[in-house]
Design an enzyme around this catalytic site. Structure first.
Site, mmCIF file in Angstrom:
data_model
loop_
_atom_site.group_PDB
_atom_site.id
_atom_site.type_symbol
_atom_site.label_atom_id
_atom_site.label_comp_id
_atom_site.label_asym_id
_atom_site.label_seq_id
_atom_site.Cartn_x
_atom_site.Cartn_y
_atom_site.Cartn_z
ATOM 1 N N HIS A 246 0.873 -1.176 0.000
ATOM 2 C CA HIS A 246 0.000 0.000 0.000
ATOM 3 C C HIS A 246 0.905 1.220 0.000
ATOM 4 O O HIS A 246 1.896 1.260 0.721
ATOM 5 C CB HIS A 246 -0.909 -0.079 1.239
ATOM 6 C CG HIS A 246 -1.356 1.221 1.792
ATOM 7 N ND1 HIS A 246 -2.102 2.114 1.067
ATOM 8 C CD2 HIS A 246 -1.187 1.791 3.011
ATOM 9 C CE1 HIS A 246 -2.364 3.173 1.837
ATOM 10 N NE2 HIS A 246 -1.805 2.999 3.001
ATOM 11 N N TYR A 280 -5.787 9.316 2.011
ATOM 12 C CA TYR A 280 -5.803 9.883 3.362
ATOM 13 C C TYR A 280 -4.527 10.685 3.594
ATOM 14 O O TYR A 280 -3.529 10.497 2.878
ATOM 15 C CB TYR A 280 -5.998 8.793 4.423
ATOM 16 C CG TYR A 280 -4.872 7.790 4.539
ATOM 17 C CD1 TYR A 280 -3.737 8.074 5.312
ATOM 18 C CD2 TYR A 280 -4.944 6.545 3.923
ATOM 19 C CE1 TYR A 280 -2.702 7.152 5.433
ATOM 20 C CE2 TYR A 280 -3.918 5.617 4.039
ATOM 21 C CZ TYR A 280 -2.799 5.922 4.797
ATOM 22 O OH TYR A 280 -1.784 5.031 4.913
ATOM 23 N N ASP A 570 -27.845 -20.179 18.601
ATOM 24 C CA ASP A 570 -29.122 -20.821 18.894
ATOM 25 C C ASP A 570 -29.312 -21.969 17.909
ATOM 26 O O ASP A 570 -28.974 -21.865 16.738
ATOM 27 C CB ASP A 570 -30.298 -19.844 18.893
ATOM 28 C CG ASP A 570 -30.569 -19.211 17.538
ATOM 29 O OD1 ASP A 570 -29.647 -19.160 16.688
ATOM 30 O OD2 ASP A 570 -31.701 -18.743 17.332
HETATM 31 P P1 FAD Z 1 4.019 -5.968 12.700
HETATM 32 O O1 FAD Z 1 4.231 -4.586 13.126
HETATM 33 O O2 FAD Z 1 4.428 -6.329 11.324
HETATM 34 O O3 FAD Z 1 4.694 -6.907 13.740
HETATM 35 C C1 FAD Z 1 4.905 -8.272 13.511
HETATM 36 C C2 FAD Z 1 6.235 -8.619 14.037
HETATM 37 O O4 FAD Z 1 6.440 -10.002 13.971
HETATM 38 C C3 FAD Z 1 7.356 -7.985 13.243
HETATM 39 O O5 FAD Z 1 8.083 -7.166 14.111
HETATM 40 C C4 FAD Z 1 8.156 -9.148 12.727
HETATM 41 O O6 FAD Z 1 9.540 -8.907 12.731
HETATM 42 C C5 FAD Z 1 7.781 -10.230 13.710
HETATM 43 N N1 FAD Z 1 7.938 -11.580 13.191
HETATM 44 C C6 FAD Z 1 7.377 -12.104 12.084
HETATM 45 N N2 FAD Z 1 7.726 -13.382 11.941
HETATM 46 C C7 FAD Z 1 8.498 -13.679 12.986
HETATM 47 C C8 FAD Z 1 9.169 -14.863 13.405
HETATM 48 N N3 FAD Z 1 9.090 -15.989 12.704
HETATM 49 N N4 FAD Z 1 9.878 -14.821 14.541
HETATM 50 C C9 FAD Z 1 9.973 -13.690 15.262
HETATM 51 N N5 FAD Z 1 9.357 -12.555 14.911
HETATM 52 C C10 FAD Z 1 8.639 -12.550 13.792
HETATM 53 N N6 FAD Z 1 -2.811 1.052 10.446
HETATM 54 C C11 FAD Z 1 -3.540 1.976 11.076
HETATM 55 O O7 FAD Z 1 -4.252 1.677 12.008
HETATM 56 N N7 FAD Z 1 -3.539 3.277 10.666
HETATM 57 C C12 FAD Z 1 -2.789 3.676 9.625
HETATM 58 O O8 FAD Z 1 -2.774 4.856 9.267
HETATM 59 C C13 FAD Z 1 -2.012 2.716 8.947
HETATM 60 N N8 FAD Z 1 -1.302 3.084 7.868
HETATM 61 C C14 FAD Z 1 -0.491 2.163 7.277
HETATM 62 C C15 FAD Z 1 0.306 2.582 6.231
HETATM 63 C C16 FAD Z 1 1.181 1.706 5.652
HETATM 64 C C17 FAD Z 1 2.028 2.166 4.535
HETATM 65 C C18 FAD Z 1 1.244 0.356 6.119
HETATM 66 C C19 FAD Z 1 2.198 -0.618 5.531
HETATM 67 C C20 FAD Z 1 0.412 -0.057 7.144
HETATM 68 C C21 FAD Z 1 -0.460 0.837 7.730
HETATM 69 N N9 FAD Z 1 -1.302 0.450 8.757
HETATM 70 C C22 FAD Z 1 -2.047 1.391 9.405
HETATM 71 C C23 FAD Z 1 -1.409 -0.958 9.165
HETATM 72 C C24 FAD Z 1 -0.568 -1.234 10.391
HETATM 73 O O9 FAD Z 1 0.698 -0.733 10.201
HETATM 74 C C25 FAD Z 1 -0.495 -2.714 10.664
HETATM 75 O O10 FAD Z 1 -1.732 -3.290 10.534
HETATM 76 C C26 FAD Z 1 0.034 -2.980 12.057
HETATM 77 O O11 FAD Z 1 1.207 -2.265 12.291
HETATM 78 C C27 FAD Z 1 0.293 -4.469 12.260
HETATM 79 O O12 FAD Z 1 0.860 -4.675 13.515
HETATM 80 P P2 FAD Z 1 1.405 -6.093 13.920
HETATM 81 O O13 FAD Z 1 1.976 -5.969 15.273
HETATM 82 O O14 FAD Z 1 0.363 -7.097 13.694
HETATM 83 O O15 FAD Z 1 2.501 -6.416 12.814
HETATM 84 N N1 THG Z 2 -34.168 -24.466 11.349
HETATM 85 C C1 THG Z 2 -33.451 -25.401 11.974
HETATM 86 N N2 THG Z 2 -32.402 -25.093 12.749
HETATM 87 C C2 THG Z 2 -32.030 -23.802 12.905
HETATM 88 C C3 THG Z 2 -32.755 -22.780 12.279
HETATM 89 C C4 THG Z 2 -33.854 -23.141 11.470
HETATM 90 N N3 THG Z 2 -30.955 -23.509 13.640
HETATM 91 C C5 THG Z 2 -30.372 -22.194 13.556
HETATM 92 C C6 THG Z 2 -31.449 -21.139 13.532
HETATM 93 N N4 THG Z 2 -32.405 -21.455 12.478
HETATM 94 C C7 THG Z 2 -32.121 -21.161 14.877
HETATM 95 N N5 THG Z 2 -33.153 -20.168 15.005
HETATM 96 C C8 THG Z 2 -34.460 -20.506 15.263
HETATM 97 C C9 THG Z 2 -35.240 -19.539 15.872
HETATM 98 C C10 THG Z 2 -36.525 -19.841 16.233
HETATM 99 C C11 THG Z 2 -37.055 -21.102 15.989
HETATM 100 C C12 THG Z 2 -36.308 -22.028 15.332
HETATM 101 C C13 THG Z 2 -34.977 -21.742 14.980
HETATM 102 C C14 THG Z 2 -38.414 -21.443 16.460
HETATM 103 N N6 THG Z 2 -38.779 -20.968 17.655
HETATM 104 C C15 THG Z 2 -39.990 -21.345 18.338
HETATM 105 C C16 THG Z 2 -40.592 -20.109 18.995
HETATM 106 O O1 THG Z 2 -39.831 -19.281 19.497
HETATM 107 O O2 THG Z 2 -41.784 -19.960 18.973
HETATM 108 C C17 THG Z 2 -39.607 -22.326 19.422
HETATM 109 C C18 THG Z 2 -40.766 -22.886 20.111
HETATM 110 C C19 THG Z 2 -40.378 -23.918 21.121
HETATM 111 O O3 THG Z 2 -39.309 -23.766 21.762
HETATM 112 O O4 THG Z 2 -41.136 -24.856 21.270
HETATM 113 O O5 THG Z 2 -39.115 -22.177 15.833
HETATM 114 O O6 THG Z 2 -34.510 -22.296 10.834
HETATM 115 N N7 THG Z 2 -33.778 -26.684 11.826
#
Ligand code: FAD
Ligand code: THG
Length: 839
Positions: A246, A280, A570
């Protein structure tokens, strides 16, 4: 661990201390190794030690604390507002923490609009800020220029200003957090590259470095940033992130900035976003830094990284490619005329991680207990992510809902390198795009299709993608129903342009038709598991809240909770035999949770979604349609509500469940996939006499909203207890212990509750995440999901609201540039006495 007959079943726990206690018979403090001393690793060391876990060693391949990772050169802009409540909360936590560490410049954040569409989008962003409790306001162009005098007044339509946004001083924040952690016992070792993760018996026991040194550990956290996928691969784990370049550049010195008091670490101007052109800006003394997302995606091949890097000490910096930046520079000179006399002084292509859905990756390896990941995390969210990780590792559950970031959220096809690369590249392209909440993925498609797919195409299905499945949203074949219903006096309210996208009025007709006649719904994508074995019943009893130990042929609606009593999912649990259950679930996180809790022997959980299919046949005419085809007596007396049988539809062997998420008489009819087309044809042909239609997901969603049924992940998450979510009835007061029971028993009454609201006007459709306000205009809650109720002729929605907001109270809901009136309603709106569904 062997279970003797009669012993209570002991589920494996995800709680670290309990797990060690179960396995070693005593409680100890975990020995932790963190890989990576970027902003995430240092934040995590801080958070772990702050919670009393002090045996923490942080290893990094680079030097401390400019390690060469992304953090080393991150410009550190922190815009807190995000469509996701979770990500916004992570950002808010990060800001508060960095302010306390003197590593944050609270210069404020300004996002400007140069197009009408963006100006509307900023209203939506302001809505999210209000929903999630971030103070910010929409400001006119004059105010934008007052806040950021370099802006060209004539190009700006308005802005969204968030005073608490600002600049994180990333390396300073990393160093400060490492210092605190060190003072509490942690150690940080630079030039220690981890090359191996050591394991024994399915548990992590340490790491080995390139120099051959071994570090013992009970817990290893990979916080290796964009190296995370490589490290994961060493332990057989797919960490779906793509390192992507980037562009970031700095202008020459600008006279306009000279003498405004800004220094290298103390900026004065707010951080600025010009999302219409993917740009930005921040201040660096009297120069401006410019970040650009408008260029082609530049995924990085990790195999050649060290050869390609501008400097090996900064492997995350690739050489600047000027031609990619050119359109960004032109757009910048247009927005900020002061740049016209300047040029790009220096620039680089910096590397950081992108993921298929833009969210971070957090969680524990399921097959290698003790190995955790926290990757694809921006500086913006770093401390919040680290805080949740520390809670998760030490206490068993984070207090923030992290399902959007969960390592195991991905469907199987989404773990393929092809999918990860394509979707992460798309996520880069869309980083600043205006994304509709119902927008679905266009590529890759057709990864999972039900056996009814060809039939659905013939009916003119308009397919949305969800969980890699093709799902009909509505069927063009039903267009005539609109005309017919209009003739009958049904109104189809006008919709604005935004809510008309990914929508057709045909869906209203389909919903209405279901309540009046009968419809077929493709339920194949509903995740389902088979839970079997001698311990199956005990297992489900311990893992879920309701009593599932009922007679064969019973179906139970039940919940899985985490240890804090928060709702993990659920489920419907159908007992098909003594030791055999079919579980209807919500997605990959459910099988993950179940698998983690499986006892050593006696229970098998198998995902049977793919090899099977399901049609929901629902509506008042459902019995008339199905009975003649069915080998069994399906009268109400013979086949009651929430019961299951195995029988035949024609010659097709089926399992039928009298369950209906749309709240109508009828059945979910399951068959093995190879029988799917025949099953569909039989039902469809028999349906002709009853004017049956095929109906799609939009109708389905509207019907379940009317009926009061919640959708996990949208309406309720781990942040909510069952009573607050309005599903306390699914918790049995009589049964024995289950995961989460102790926490529920100890909990007081909820302070916020999920309510149904009905919009005052038929045209006021809301789509989700909009803030709900009281009469004074104060934001008191937020919408989760919404839809149009064809039955009552109004848009309806669920909203989290303070418990003291009463039924009948008037509220207001922001929608883009409007605000709509709504009324808190009794629920369900349809069939509260269960007369229709139980006839
Ligand atoms: P890193 O800082 O990369 O840290 C990971 C560390 O792991 C590194 O120090 C590396 O050396 C270490 N490592 C890797 N492998 C190993 C290994 N095998 N053994 C030991 N150490 C290892 N984010 C924002 O929020 N705002 C911004 O404005 C922004 N701007 C950005 C602009 C640019 C140009 C870039 C590149 C990034 C920007 N980001 C921004 C993103 C942000 O920089 C990253 O998402 C963030 O810094 C990641 O942090 P991290 O600690 O996960 O990774
Ligand atoms: N069908 C089946 N499984 C499911 C869903 C489904 N699992 C995930 C998700 N959908 C679960 N959500 C619901 C929400 C409500 C109900 C069923 C699944 C439902 N409720 C009755 C009631 O509230 O009136 C329960 C009545 C009772 O407890 O007797 O029917 O779509 N297979």
């Amino acid at each position: 661990m062997r279970r003797c007959p009669g012993d209570p079943i002991l589920l494996r726990s995800t709680h670290w201390l309990l797990k060690t206690q179960q396995e070693h018979g005593h409680m100890t403090q975990p020995k932790v190794v963190v890989i990576g001393a970027g902003i995430v690793g240092t934040s995590l060391a801080y958070e772990l030690t702050a919670r009393g876990c002090t045996d923490v060693t942080v290893l990094d391949r680079g030097p401390m604390f400019e390690t060469g990772g992304s953090t080393s050169h991150a410009p550190g802009l922190v815009f807190q507002t995000n469509a996701s409540k979770t990500m916004t909360e992570f950002a808010r936590y990060t800001v508060e923490k960095f302010v306390g560490l003197d590593a944050f410049n609270p210069v404020g954040g300004l996002e400007v609009a140069t197009t009408e569409a963006r100006w509307t989008e900023l209203h939506r962003r302001h809505g999210w800020a209000s929903s999630w409790g971030i103070g910010g306001e929409l400001v006119d162009a004059d105010r934008c220029v007052e806040l950021h005098p370099l802006l060209d007044r004539d190009r700006v339509l308005g802005g969204f200003h968030t005073p608490s946004d600002g600049l994180a001083l990333a390396v300073r924040a990393a160093t400060a957090q490492a210092d605190r952690a060190t003072s509490r016992g942690a150690r940080f070792l630079g030039d220690h590259e981890v090359v191996d993760v050591l394991e024994r018996g399915g548990r992590v026991v340490g790491v080995r470095t390139a120099a051959g040194e071994e570090f013992a550990a009970d817990v290893v956290v990979s916080a290796a940033g964009f190296w995370g996928a490589q490290l994961g691969a060493k332990v057989g784990l797919t960490v779906p992130l793509v390192p992507m370049a980037h562009q970031y550049a700095k202008t020459g010195q600008l006279a306009e900035l000279r003498g405004n008091g800004s220094t290298g670490t103390e900026a004065r101007l707010p951080i600025l976003r010009h999302q219409d052109q993917d740009l930005y800006y921040r201040e660096h003394g009297d120069r401006l830094g410019i970040g650009y997302y408008g260029h082609r995606p530049m995924p990085v091949d990790m195999a050649t990284l060290m050869d390609d890097s501008a400097a090996q000490s900064m492997p995350s910096m690739l050489p600047f490619t000027e031609s990619d930046f050119a359109p960004g520079w032109t757009a910048s000179t247009e927005l900020l005329p002061a740049l016209r006399d300047s040029k790009v002084d220096e620039g680089f292509n910096g590397i950081f991680s992108f993921t298929p859905d833009g969210f971070s990756i957090m969680g524990e390896h399921r097959e290698l207990s003790g190995f955790w990941v926290a990757e694809a995390v921006w500086v913006t969210h770093s401390a919040g992510v680290a805080h949740a990780m520390a809670e998760w590792i030490l206490d068993g559950a984070p207090s923030t809902d992290v399902h959007e970031c969960d390592l195991y959220r991905f469907e199987e096809p989404a773990k393929s390198p092809e999918f990860i690369l394509k979707t992460s590249s798309q996520a880069f392209v869309e980083v600043y795009d205006i994304l509709h909440p119902h927008q679905y993925r266009e590529e890759p498609r057709n990864l999972r299709v039900s056996p009814f797919h060809a039939r659905q195409e013939d009916l003119g299905a308009f397919f949305f993608e969800g969980a890699c499945w093709e799902r009909p949203a509505w069927y063009e074949a039903n267009a005539d129903l609109v005309t017919e219903l209009v003739a009958d006096g049904v109104t189809f309210p006008e919709r604005d342009d935004w809510s008309s996208r990914f929508y057709s009025p045909i869906s209203i007709a389909e919903a209405r038709w279901t309540r009046d006649h009968v419809a077929l719904y493709d339920m194949t994508p509903l995740t389902r598991y088979e839970v079997s074995g001698p311990g199956a019943c005990d297992f489900l009893q311990r893992l879920t809240t309701n009593n599932v130990d009922k007679r064969t042929g019973s179906v139970t609606y039940t919940l899985m909770l985490d240890e804090t009593g928060g709702i993990r999912s659920d489920l419907t649990v159908a007992r098909l035999a003594d030791d055999l259950f079919q579980v209807g679930a919500n997605g990959p996180l459910d099988i993950d949770w179940m698998t983690r809790h499986l006892p050593e022997t006696g229970v098998t959980v198998r995902d049977v979604t793919g090899g099977t299919c399901c049609v929901g046949v629902w509506g008042p005419r459902a019995r008339d349609l199905v009975a003649p085809l069915c080998a069994a007596d399906i009268s109400h007396d013979a086949f009651g509500y929430f019961k299951a049988i195995r029988t035949f539809i024609g010659s097709v062997p089926v399992t039928m469940m009298r369950v209906s998420y749309v709240g109508e008489l009828g059945w979910e009819i399951y068959a093995s996939a190879e029988h799917g087309p025949k099953l569909w044809d039989l039902l469809f042909a028999a349906g002709r006499d009853h004017r049956a239609i095929a109906a799609g997901r939009i109708a389905f969603n509207s019907l379940r909203l009317e009926k009061g049924y919640r959708s996990w992940g949208t309406d309720m998450t781990t942040e909510h207890h069952p009573v607050a979510a309005g599903i306390g009835f699914a918790v049995s007061a009589k049964k024995g212990d289950f995961v989460g029971k102790a926490a529920l028993d100890a909990a007081g009454p909820p302070s916020t509750v999920l309510r149904t609201i009905v919009m005052d006007e038929s045209t006021s459709v809301v789509l989700g995440k909009e803030p709900v306000r009281d009469a004074s205009g104060a934001a008191i809650g937020y919408v989760t999901s919404g839809g149009y109720s064809a039955t009552i002729g109004r848009p309806i929605a669920y909203a989290w609201l303070p418990a003291d907001v009463g039924i009948g109270d008037a509220v207001r809901v922001d929608y883009l540039t409007e605000t709509y009136g709504a009324t808190v309603s009794e629920e369900p709106l349809v069939d509260p006495e269960m007369k229709l569904i139980r006839r």
